[in-house]
Scaffold this motif. Sequence first.
Motif, mmCIF file in Angstrom:
data_model
loop_
_atom_site.group_PDB
_atom_site.id
_atom_site.type_symbol
_atom_site.label_atom_id
_atom_site.label_comp_id
_atom_site.label_asym_id
_atom_site.label_seq_id
_atom_site.Cartn_x
_atom_site.Cartn_y
_atom_site.Cartn_z
ATOM 1 N N TRP A 89 0.829 -1.194 0.000
ATOM 2 C CA TRP A 89 0.000 0.000 0.000
ATOM 3 C C TRP A 89 0.868 1.249 0.000
ATOM 4 O O TRP A 89 1.938 1.274 0.620
ATOM 5 C CB TRP A 89 -0.934 0.012 1.224
ATOM 6 C CG TRP A 89 -1.899 -1.120 1.271
ATOM 7 C CD1 TRP A 89 -1.925 -2.139 2.178
ATOM 8 C CD2 TRP A 89 -2.995 -1.352 0.383
ATOM 9 N NE1 TRP A 89 -2.952 -2.994 1.903
ATOM 10 C CE2 TRP A 89 -3.637 -2.536 0.803
ATOM 11 C CE3 TRP A 89 -3.500 -0.690 -0.732
ATOM 12 C CZ2 TRP A 89 -4.756 -3.056 0.156
ATOM 13 C CZ3 TRP A 89 -4.608 -1.204 -1.385
ATOM 14 C CH2 TRP A 89 -5.221 -2.364 -0.942
ATOM 15 N N GLN A 90 0.419 2.275 -0.679
ATOM 16 C CA GLN A 90 1.180 3.506 -0.826
ATOM 17 C C GLN A 90 1.628 4.050 0.533
ATOM 18 O O GLN A 90 0.841 4.190 1.460
ATOM 19 C CB GLN A 90 0.336 4.557 -1.562
ATOM 20 C CG GLN A 90 1.099 5.816 -1.946
ATOM 21 C CD GLN A 90 1.086 6.865 -0.855
ATOM 22 O OE1 GLN A 90 0.067 7.058 -0.189
ATOM 23 N NE2 GLN A 90 2.206 7.548 -0.674
ATOM 24 N N GLY A 91 2.939 4.294 0.660
ATOM 25 C CA GLY A 91 3.502 4.870 1.873
ATOM 26 C C GLY A 91 3.724 3.906 3.011
ATOM 27 O O GLY A 91 4.096 4.332 4.103
ATOM 28 N N GLU A 92 3.540 2.590 2.788
ATOM 29 C CA GLU A 92 3.622 1.653 3.909
ATOM 30 C C GLU A 92 4.795 0.680 3.833
ATOM 31 O O GLU A 92 4.937 -0.163 4.709
ATOM 32 C CB GLU A 92 2.311 0.854 4.006
ATOM 33 C CG GLU A 92 1.086 1.711 4.294
ATOM 34 C CD GLU A 92 -0.173 0.892 4.478
ATOM 35 O OE1 GLU A 92 -0.080 -0.278 4.913
ATOM 36 O OE2 GLU A 92 -1.258 1.413 4.182
ATOM 37 N N GLY A 93 5.630 0.768 2.789
ATOM 38 C CA GLY A 93 6.662 -0.249 2.644
ATOM 39 C C GLY A 93 8.079 0.209 2.897
ATOM 40 O O GLY A 93 9.019 -0.520 2.581
ATOM 41 N N ASP A 94 8.255 1.406 3.458
ATOM 42 C CA ASP A 94 9.610 1.948 3.608
ATOM 43 C C ASP A 94 10.517 1.066 4.464
ATOM 44 O O ASP A 94 11.711 0.919 4.168
ATOM 45 C CB ASP A 94 9.549 3.356 4.210
ATOM 46 C CG ASP A 94 8.919 4.359 3.253
ATOM 47 O OD1 ASP A 94 8.768 4.015 2.061
ATOM 48 O OD2 ASP A 94 8.550 5.465 3.689
ATOM 49 N N ASP A 95 9.955 0.475 5.525
ATOM 50 C CA ASP A 95 10.789 -0.286 6.458
ATOM 51 C C ASP A 95 11.345 -1.565 5.842
ATOM 52 O O ASP A 95 12.336 -2.113 6.342
ATOM 53 C CB ASP A 95 9.979 -0.650 7.711
ATOM 54 C CG ASP A 95 9.570 0.583 8.505
ATOM 55 O OD1 ASP A 95 10.216 1.630 8.317
ATOM 56 O OD2 ASP A 95 8.613 0.495 9.304
ATOM 57 N N GLU A 96 10.735 -2.054 4.764
ATOM 58 C CA GLU A 96 11.135 -3.349 4.205
ATOM 59 C C GLU A 96 11.813 -3.225 2.847
ATOM 60 O O GLU A 96 12.167 -4.236 2.243
ATOM 61 C CB GLU A 96 9.907 -4.262 4.101
ATOM 62 C CG GLU A 96 9.282 -4.557 5.463
ATOM 63 C CD GLU A 96 7.964 -5.288 5.334
ATOM 64 O OE1 GLU A 96 7.995 -6.532 5.209
ATOM 65 O OE2 GLU A 96 6.904 -4.633 5.362
#
Length: 560
Positions: free
Chosen positions: A316-323
């Motif tokens: 989802w947009q904006g939710e994958g930065d940590d991975e």
Amino acid sequence: MMRDAVSLDVWHLIFEQCTTQDLSHLCLVDKIFNSIATPVLYRSITLVAYKIPSRSGRSSRSTEAKTEPELLTGHWRLLSRLEDAKHHTLRTWIQEIDISSFNNSSFSSARADEDFLERLQSNDCLATLIARLPNLRRITIGFPSIQSTTLIRTICEHKRKPELLLLNQDSQEKIASLAEQTLPPVTTLSASVNPANDRSGPNRQIPTLQRLFFKCPHLRSFSLTVMRQYGGCVPMMSRYPVIWSFQLTGEETFPPLEHLSFDGYLMDDQQWRYWRDGLQWDRLVSLAIGPQSCAGLFRRLVGFTRSQKILEVPVWQGEGDDEREELVELLSSFDSLETLVLKGYMCPVEVISRHSNLSTLCLHEEESACKARPRQVLTAEELNQLDVNCPKLKSLQVGVKRENNQWPDDVFDKLATCFHNLRRLSMHFELGLPDIHNPIKPLINYASVRSIGQNYFDRRKQAGIEVFESFTLTVWTGKYFRRFPQWPPQYAGFEKKFSATYEISLPSDSSGEVQVRHLENERLDLIKSKKIKIHSYERSQLAKQVAAAVEGPKVEDFSG
């Protein structure tokens, strides 16, 4: 007659490539075409009736009325014909039955006819029918409500040993019933569970699904979605301990999976060791992870995907930065992919280019409404690098960005003069969500899309690249993979109104002008001609969307 100039064997081959609708029309031409088309038409059938819900959301329950011969239409009539004793030949043609949700935009507001599903359940109707289909090879069931002990037993005992695909398994009761026996026919299993829902007592969905999973010794495809709380004003508090993942012991024998999909599924280190040691990783062909986080899974998979051909990772947009870094690490650990679909992630071209056998590539990052998070797209230099290292690409989906009120001509040129084996190209444009008061220019509209398509094909021919007749160029704009936790923001209306998809193909005549299809407009035409039905509200919104596509966003359109 031209038909007589072609042998029947050739007509058979031609009909094999026809759509269901085309075959239906061919059956009406004459007796010879009917005799060729009908067996192909009935080889694979869908057995689900649909209806548009009323404004009140209630539907008719008059099952008895539906059985009157003069009222039988569509799938009701099909079922009646299949049950009729005199249609034995018709039943011998059937090799596949699909009873699952119809994934088609034409039915976006339609719902499965509950009366029809009840008819399939009544008096073991479906089980009786399956027993009478001597050449059945595959059964797909996507409505757990129609599953019964008699139905499953009938499938297991069928002489042809058809494979069974169980989709959308979300009922703990139905899953538990299935898990009471070994199920050799099941080759595909997909489930969606909410382990935190304990309104009826302790939730045992995950352990029950685990039992079913290991009761399917020939399972080749497994998909699991674990629904986790997202948005809402009041957090849900569980009354009982929540079981979020399988509780393995290491003694289990894993089925020979070839396709695995996890969405929101988390496992601790111990459970991962059991998956790591139990799964036959060399058999795994495709893997899908997301769009919900499966924290830590990318890094754990490093070293276990060396022969994998397909990887799909939506987020989802904006939710994958940590991975993102873990995904890059995974992609860097092997080079065997032929299909890579990244929705929400942009990874370095150097990493993607390792997979030189890629034939299908989707790189899409959703547009953000935050100016501090500009959307990443490939530069002309990166496209060139991709072309050099991945020469087998046949399908490419990328984002394209306008800057300083200019088209990205250097990117257009690379897309037109590279990728010699390409059959399909999709370019996605942003709408300018950070400032909807001032839409981005040049505008995306009918005229500009036609110009983009004409220039693309002309430039490709000038470069001496063969352009396949079936080549399709898609230019589109709007949301792709986005969700809102509560009330949609103001820009959501603007985005929905100006979402548009255009398909451009080579000219069909000597005019030299490309053909442009506006898919939303075609859908509206089908609605107007009453070939499909939707709610009046949805129709009015679609009409506004089609009208907006003529000129594109204007300054006064910012209110959505």
